[in-house]
Motif scaffolding. Structure first.
Motif, PDB file in Angstrom:
ATOM      1  N   TYR A  24      75.752  16.076  47.977  1.00 19.45           N
ATOM      2  CA  TYR A  24      75.893  17.364  48.668  1.00 19.45           C
ATOM      3  C   TYR A  24      76.949  18.231  47.987  1.00 19.45           C
ATOM      4  CZ  TYR A  24      77.476  20.676  52.242  1.00 19.45           C
ATOM      5  OH  TYR A  24      77.864  21.830  52.903  1.00 19.45           O
ATOM      6  N   ALA A  25      78.087  17.626  47.645  1.00 14.60           N
ATOM      7  CA  ALA A  25      79.207  18.390  47.075  1.00 14.60           C
ATOM      8  C   ALA A  25      78.853  18.976  45.717  1.00 14.60           C
ATOM      9  CB  ALA A  25      80.440  17.495  46.961  1.00 14.60           C
ATOM     10  N   LEU A  26      78.244  18.184  44.842  1.00  9.68           N
ATOM     11  CA  LEU A  26      77.886  18.695  43.510  1.00  9.68           C
ATOM     12  C   LEU A  26      76.859  19.807  43.638  1.00  9.68           C
ATOM     13  CD1 LEU A  26      78.135  18.596  40.461  1.00  9.68           C
ATOM     14  CD2 LEU A  26      76.437  16.745  40.424  1.00  9.68           C
ATOM     15  N   GLN A  27      75.899  19.618  44.518  1.00  9.45           N
ATOM     16  CA  GLN A  27      74.882  20.646  44.711  1.00  9.45           C
ATOM     17  C   GLN A  27      75.495  21.961  45.215  1.00  9.45           C
ATOM     18  OE1 GLN A  27      71.360  20.158  47.606  1.00  9.45           O
ATOM     19  NE2 GLN A  27      70.492  20.328  45.556  1.00  9.45           N
ATOM     20  N   GLN A  28      76.382  21.860  46.199  1.00  7.22           N
ATOM     21  CA  GLN A  28      77.016  23.063  46.743  1.00  7.22           C
ATOM     22  C   GLN A  28      77.911  23.748  45.720  1.00  7.22           C
ATOM     23  OE1 GLN A  28      76.492  24.539  49.846  1.00  7.22           O
ATOM     24  NE2 GLN A  28      74.797  23.073  49.829  1.00  7.22           N
ATOM     25  N   TYR A  29      78.619  22.965  44.929  1.00  2.85           N
ATOM     26  CA  TYR A  29      79.526  23.543  43.938  1.00  2.85           C
ATOM     27  C   TYR A  29      78.744  24.315  42.878  1.00  2.85           C
ATOM     28  CZ  TYR A  29      83.656  23.927  40.977  1.00  2.85           C
ATOM     29  OH  TYR A  29      84.716  24.407  40.227  1.00  2.85           O
ATOM     30  N   LEU A  30      77.627  23.759  42.414  1.00  7.31           N
ATOM     31  CA  LEU A  30      76.788  24.464  41.440  1.00  7.31           C
ATOM     32  C   LEU A  30      76.192  25.723  42.066  1.00  7.31           C
ATOM     33  CD1 LEU A  30      74.923  21.459  39.776  1.00  7.31           C
ATOM     34  CD2 LEU A  30      76.755  22.834  38.769  1.00  7.31           C
ATOM     35  N   LYS A  31      75.814  25.618  43.320  1.00  7.72           N
ATOM     36  CA  LYS A  31      75.257  26.769  44.037  1.00  7.72           C
ATOM     37  C   LYS A  31      76.277  27.896  44.141  1.00  7.72           C
ATOM     38  CE  LYS A  31      73.065  27.904  48.479  1.00  7.72           C
ATOM     39  NZ  LYS A  31      72.745  27.377  49.830  1.00  7.72           N
ATOM     40  N   LYS A  32      77.540  27.528  44.401  1.00  2.22           N
ATOM     41  CA  LYS A  32      78.614  28.539  44.455  1.00  2.22           C
ATOM     42  C   LYS A  32      78.764  29.260  43.126  1.00  2.22           C
ATOM     43  CE  LYS A  32      82.287  26.301  45.845  1.00  2.22           C
ATOM     44  NZ  LYS A  32      83.709  26.150  46.187  1.00  2.22           N
ATOM     45  N   ILE A  39      68.163  18.401  43.819  1.00  2.85           N
ATOM     46  CA  ILE A  39      68.338  16.964  43.635  1.00  2.85           C
ATOM     47  C   ILE A  39      66.944  16.386  43.425  1.00  2.85           C
ATOM     48  CG2 ILE A  39      68.989  14.813  44.792  1.00  2.85           C
ATOM     49  CD1 ILE A  39      71.202  16.504  46.213  1.00  2.85           C
ATOM     50  N   ILE A  40      66.769  15.705  42.313  1.00  3.17           N
ATOM     51  CA  ILE A  40      65.462  15.166  41.964  1.00  3.17           C
ATOM     52  C   ILE A  40      65.153  13.963  42.854  1.00  3.17           C
ATOM     53  CG2 ILE A  40      64.082  14.136  40.119  1.00  3.17           C
ATOM     54  CD1 ILE A  40      65.962  15.614  38.126  1.00  3.17           C
ATOM     55  N   ASN A  91      69.100  20.018  49.075  1.00  4.52           N
ATOM     56  CA  ASN A  91      67.931  20.685  48.508  1.00  4.52           C
ATOM     57  C   ASN A  91      67.274  19.712  47.534  1.00  4.52           C
ATOM     58  OD1 ASN A  91      66.051  22.596  47.667  1.00  4.52           O
ATOM     59  ND2 ASN A  91      67.409  23.426  46.101  1.00  4.52           N
ATOM     60  N   ILE A  92      66.256  19.027  48.024  1.00  2.89           N
ATOM     61  CA  ILE A  92      65.606  17.955  47.258  1.00  2.89           C
ATOM     62  C   ILE A  92      64.252  18.452  46.736  1.00  2.89           C
ATOM     63  CG2 ILE A  92      64.687  15.596  47.407  1.00  2.89           C
ATOM     64  CD1 ILE A  92      66.759  15.071  49.618  1.00  2.89           C
ATOM     65  N   SER A  93      63.909  18.032  45.543  1.00  2.00           N
ATOM     66  CA  SER A  93      62.650  18.460  44.931  1.00  2.00           C
ATOM     67  C   SER A  93      61.449  18.104  45.815  1.00  2.00           C
ATOM     68  CB  SER A  93      62.482  17.808  43.554  1.00  2.00           C
ATOM     69  OG  SER A  93      62.327  16.406  43.669  1.00  2.00           O
ATOM     70  N   LYS A  94      60.441  18.968  45.789  1.00  4.36           N
ATOM     71  CA  LYS A  94      59.221  18.698  46.566  1.00  4.36           C
ATOM     72  C   LYS A  94      58.461  17.520  45.968  1.00  4.36           C
ATOM     73  CE  LYS A  94      58.625  23.441  48.209  1.00  4.36           C
ATOM     74  NZ  LYS A  94      57.779  24.664  48.151  1.00  4.36           N
TER      75      LYS A  94
END
Length: 368
Positions: A24-32, A39-40, A91-94
């Motif tokens: 969650y943290a890495l995803q949010q940081y990149l989003k910022k 996330i695959i 946010n996980i890949s479909k």
């Protein structure tokens, strides 16, 4: 990298607090940083098997069957909470990927980041080389990847040698792994970066908690115990601290342990908590006693007095030790037998050190 689509490969499916919260943290940081990322949804057969075994029931006697049924029930309830967290906050890949179709991933993403967590611990993955991004030739990065140990076998060295030299950028979590990476012929710069949970500040984590948990006045003061390994002196020390400070004790277990449950009937044993409830337990505690890396990490982020037990049968938990060393708070190691459990942490110094580490990570992730 802002115009590129990034795929993160990590252990997001593990029903483990650290695994999902670092993802969650890495995803949010990149989003910022305005970097679109997913996330695959990769299914490692070895990891899937390990976690599926938590739901299997078999036993030689009625008592062992009862124990395993209780454990299964606990794991099912806990797993539901993790599924809900992933659905609501990651946010996980479909598309779902596995060994058979993993090469399809290179058609979807421009850059791949593997990490954090013990993604390069071949024991954890059943030697699945997908976590070395072997399905793609370019756009290969790691972030705070961990080997989970400070030495590897000759067989593992050969795998590393074949896989890691094609990475464009390498970031690991533990300092002592530098020599291992160099020993397989990697010539580029090796960066050492903090676990992704440190990329978000206290307010950002509290905001996540408040999405589900309204802040209320604490009814009672409590000391939190959180263990992922069998503790040695931790429980005894926590009880002593709680008695001296007129607190109750809450013991959050990472897994259902029948013996520990009945051995510690005079304290509140907790087994089924969501990742957000886990965060809130640490946030509201008077003091935290833990054998967990992420239990230690969030105690630091929430500026909670804490004690970490890092030595079990002479085996040092290097992940915790390195973190405390990096932040200059090795004196929070319980194994050093402190004279008093009342010593206070200089949070100003810790805050400055965390900010330095966060800046290093920012430079690594955003400076191409």
């Amino acid at each position: 990298m802002s115009e590129k689509k990034v795929g993160i490969l990590t252990f997001h499916r593990a029903s483990n607090y650290g695994a999902v919260l670092q993802a969650y943290a890495l995803q949010q940081y990149l989003k910022k940083g305005n970097i679109y990322n997913e996330i695959i949804d990769y299914r490692c057969s070895h990891i899937e098997k390990v976690y599926s075994e938590n739901f299997m029931v078999s036993g030689k006697s009625p008592i062992s069957m009862v124990k395993k049924n209780i454990k299964k029930w606990v794991n099912i309830k806990k797993n539901k909470k993790f599924i809900e967290f992933r659905r609501n906050y990651l946010n996980i890949s479909k598309n779902t990927y596995n060994l058979e179709n993993k090469f399809d991933m290179k058609k979807v993403y421009d850059v791949f980041i593997v990490g954090s967590d013990q993604v390069w611990n071949l024991n954890q993955t059943g030697k699945d080389t997908t976590y070395f991004l072997d399905f793609v030739d370019k756009g290969k990065w790691s972030y705070a990847a961990s080997l989970g140990k400070n030495s590897i076998t000759n067989e593992e060295k050969e795998i590393f040698k074949d896989m890691i030299n094609s990475f464009e950028k390498v970031s690991i979590r533990e300092e002592e792994n530098i020599d291992i990476i160099k020993s397989v012929g990697f010539k580029k710069q090796i960066n050492v970066n903090v676990d992704p949970v440190f990329l978000l500040n206290k307010n950002e984590w509290v905001s996540l908690i408040e999405k589900e948990e309204k802040r209320k006045e604490k009814k009672e003061k409590y000391v939190l115990i959180y263990t992922v390994k069998q503790p040695v002196h931790l429980i005894e020390k926590a009880k002593k601290y709680a008695q001296e400070h007129n607190c109750k004790v809450i013991y959050l277990h990472s897994d259902f342990n029948y013996k520990e449950f009945f051995k510690n009937q005079n304290i509140k044993n907790v087994f089924v908590k969501s990742p957000i409830e886990f965060l809130k337990l640490i946030l509201d505690a008077e003091c935290v006693f833990t054998t967990s890396f992420h239990g230690t990490a969030f105690s630091i982020l929430f500026e909670k007095e804490f004690w970490a037990e890092v030595d079990k049968d002479g085996k040092l938990n290097n992940r915790i030790f390195n973190l405390l060393q990096k932040l200059n708070i090795e004196d929070r190691i319980l194994d050093y037998n402190p004279k008093t459990l009342d010593s206070k942490i200089n949070w100003k110094v810790v805050r400055e050190n965390v900010l330095k580490e966060r800046e290093k990570s920012k430079k690594y992730l955003f400076d191409e």
